[in-house]
Design an enzyme around this catalytic site. Structure first.
Site, PDB file in Angstrom:
ATOM      1  N   TRP A 165     -13.488 -33.368 -48.138  1.00  0.00           N
ATOM      2  CA  TRP A 165     -12.798 -32.414 -47.267  1.00  0.00           C
ATOM      3  C   TRP A 165     -11.431 -32.057 -47.835  1.00  0.00           C
ATOM      4  O   TRP A 165     -10.554 -32.918 -47.927  1.00  0.00           O
ATOM      5  CB  TRP A 165     -12.638 -33.008 -45.853  1.00  0.00           C
ATOM      6  N   HIS A 186     -13.082 -30.957 -39.686  1.00  0.00           N
ATOM      7  CA  HIS A 186     -14.390 -30.810 -39.035  1.00  0.00           C
ATOM      8  C   HIS A 186     -14.250 -31.154 -37.555  1.00  0.00           C
ATOM      9  O   HIS A 186     -13.179 -31.608 -37.131  1.00  0.00           O
ATOM     10  CB  HIS A 186     -15.465 -31.676 -39.713  1.00  0.00           C
ATOM     11  N   ARG A 212      -9.605 -25.909 -43.817  1.00  0.00           N
ATOM     12  CA  ARG A 212      -9.628 -26.632 -45.095  1.00  0.00           C
ATOM     13  C   ARG A 212      -8.781 -25.927 -46.142  1.00  0.00           C
ATOM     14  O   ARG A 212      -8.627 -24.708 -46.105  1.00  0.00           O
ATOM     15  CB  ARG A 212     -11.075 -26.767 -45.599  1.00  0.00           C
ATOM     16  N   GLN A 226     -17.068 -24.972 -36.312  1.00  0.00           N
ATOM     17  CA  GLN A 226     -18.187 -25.908 -36.397  1.00  0.00           C
ATOM     18  C   GLN A 226     -18.652 -26.216 -34.987  1.00  0.00           C
ATOM     19  O   GLN A 226     -17.891 -26.101 -34.034  1.00  0.00           O
ATOM     20  CB  GLN A 226     -17.746 -27.235 -37.043  1.00  0.00           C
ATOM     21  N   VAL A 269     -22.708 -41.490 -40.832  1.00  0.00           N
ATOM     22  CA  VAL A 269     -24.105 -41.613 -40.370  1.00  0.00           C
ATOM     23  C   VAL A 269     -24.910 -42.429 -41.381  1.00  0.00           C
ATOM     24  O   VAL A 269     -24.599 -42.465 -42.567  1.00  0.00           O
ATOM     25  CB  VAL A 269     -24.777 -40.226 -40.169  1.00  0.00           C
ATOM     26  N   ALA A 325     -26.017 -37.817 -34.642  1.00  0.00           N
ATOM     27  CA  ALA A 325     -24.950 -36.816 -34.665  1.00  0.00           C
ATOM     28  C   ALA A 325     -25.379 -35.695 -35.591  1.00  0.00           C
ATOM     29  O   ALA A 325     -26.227 -35.887 -36.463  1.00  0.00           O
ATOM     30  CB  ALA A 325     -23.654 -37.445 -35.159  1.00  0.00           C
TER      31      ALA A 325
HETATM   32  N1  DAH Z   1     -18.635 -33.135 -40.386  1.00  0.00           N
HETATM   33  C1  DAH Z   1     -19.535 -32.743 -41.444  1.00  0.00           C
HETATM   34  C2  DAH Z   1     -18.861 -31.710 -42.334  1.00  0.00           C
HETATM   35  O1  DAH Z   1     -17.904 -31.117 -41.916  1.00  0.00           O
HETATM   36  C3  DAH Z   1     -20.807 -32.176 -40.867  1.00  0.00           C
HETATM   37  C4  DAH Z   1     -21.666 -33.234 -40.301  1.00  0.00           C
HETATM   38  C5  DAH Z   1     -22.624 -33.843 -41.065  1.00  0.00           C
HETATM   39  C6  DAH Z   1     -21.484 -33.662 -38.997  1.00  0.00           C
HETATM   40  C7  DAH Z   1     -23.456 -34.835 -40.562  1.00  0.00           C
HETATM   41  C8  DAH Z   1     -22.300 -34.678 -38.488  1.00  0.00           C
HETATM   42  C9  DAH Z   1     -23.285 -35.250 -39.285  1.00  0.00           C
HETATM   43  O2  DAH Z   1     -22.172 -35.123 -37.218  1.00  0.00           O
HETATM   44  O3  DAH Z   1     -24.058 -36.204 -38.751  1.00  0.00           O
HETATM   45  O4  DAH Z   1     -19.267 -31.531 -43.418  1.00  0.00           O
END
Ligand code: DAH
Length: 357
Positions: A165, A186, A212, A226, A269, A325
């Site tokens: 990020w 995010h 970002r 998002q 995750v 998630a």
């Molecule tokens: N937060 C991640 C991003 O910005 C996206 C994401 C991926 C969210 C997997 C999630 C997840 O909850 O399980 O790239």
């Protein structure tokens, strides 16, 4: 007591007075003149009023006759006054229409009616699907602590995953000289915030703006939206993740969609996946398709089973609770759905683009 006119009222005086009054009236051209006229004839001390008062000096038969003539005269004067006033109205309108160039036939200006931004529309559509599936919609802060944006998501300081990020740090330092505040990269930080402030069963989606430090191009913006999702309860399995996200894909992209899950890495995750749908443009054929770039599949989100460390971090027993998630980019979904080729169009404020939605 007002003095009656010196002349005793008679049918002739009434007739003469009526004629004079009507004649005078016809020459008047403004409302002020009409008012002066009204006072002179019909006012408290007007000529006709005084004449009526003089009736008391007549004998009974004459009074009856002259009285009724006088009342008739009063009616005539009042009617004439009304008519003249209406004529002046019309004349004034005609004058102002010709002099002020007022075109009374010009159609009114239409009030511009606004519309929802395409991002707002797609965010609402996405949240609508999840809310039908039993998820609540919550929002969180756009300026976030390092703690929630990274630490609580199993991305400790110095962890290489932080490089995933490109972060915009806020100019604020704590005593240790650290910069613990940033524009959230995010909407995932809301996972920990929601788990801290409530107890399972949890089912939420979190729409919101993210930022970002990004070099922009057709597929990258430095600010974008998002929608994060989180479900935590006893006994939630990967089958729940698949079932929920499959249903979401079908509702948004059509009944016949197929989905594909492939392993991917996100620190919060385990296992982590990326989810694709078969290309709705070429029906998965791939051959020469611009939307799926020949592959037949389109990636639409990241997802996974909530990492035990994330659960433990908010004080949940990972032996008891499990969850899934997911996170997706609404602009990307809108680009796919409506064939938009450049993400920068969303926030360039070009009405020619925005009016199409
Ligand atoms: N937060 C991640 C991003 O910005 C996206 C994401 C991926 C969210 C997997 C999630 C997840 O909850 O399980 O790239």
């Amino acid at each position: 007591m007002t003095q009656p006119t010196s002349e005793p009222p008679s049918s002739q005086t009434i007739e003469r007075l009526t004629r004079e009054a009507v004649d005078e009236l016809s020459k008047l051209g403004t409302y002020e003149e009409l008012e002066t006229w009204r006072v002179a004839y019909l006012g408290r001390r007007g000529r006709l009023t005084l004449l009526l008062r003089g009736l008391s000096g007549l004998d009974i038969d004459e009074r009856r006759l002259v009285g009724s003539l006088a009342n008739e005269a009063k009616g005539t004067l009042e009617q004439n006054l009304e008519r003249r006033s209406a004529e002046i109205d019309g004349a004034e309108l005609a004058t102002s229409a010709s002099q002020d160039k007022l075109d009374v036939t010009l159609p009114g200006r239409t009030t511009p009616v606004g519309r929802l931004h395409p991002t707002t529309q797609i965010v609402r559509e996405i949240c609508g699907v999840f809310s039908d599936l039993g998820f609540s919609v919550v929002e969180g802060p756009e300026v976030e602590w390092d703690h929630y944006n990274f630490e609580m998501l199993n991305i400790p300081r110095g962890h290489p995953a932080r490089d995933m990020w490109n972060t915009l740090w806020v100019d604020y330092q704590n005593e240790a000289g650290e910069q613990p505040m940033l524009l959230r990269t995010h909407t995932s930080p809301m996972q920990a915030r929601v788990m801290e402030s409530s107890r399972p069963p949890i089912r939420v989606v979190v729409p919101g703006k993210c930022y970002r430090y990004e070099a922009t191009d057709a597929t990258h913006e430095w600010h974008f939206y998002q929608v994060e999702g989180l479900a935590v309860d006893e006994g939630i399995t990967f089958a729940d993740l698949k079932g929920t996200l499959y249903e979401f894909a079908r509702r948004l992209f059509g009944e016949d969609r197929k989905v594909r899950f492939r392993c991917d890495y996100f620190p919060f995750v385990e296992p982590g996946v990326d989810m694709s749908i078969d290309c709705f443009a070429c029906e998965g054929e791939g051959d020469g398709c611009r939307i799926c770039r020949d592959s037949g599949w389109i990636e639409i989100m990241g997802a996974g089973m909530v990492h035990p460390k994330v659960l433990a971090g908010v004080g949940y027993d990972p032996e008891k609770y499990t969850g899934f998630a997911f996170g997706l980019g609404p602009e990307r979904i809108a680009m796919l759905k409506y064939g938009i080729e450049d993400i920068r169009l969303f926030y360039a404020n070009d009405l020619r683009f925005l009016r199409q939605f």
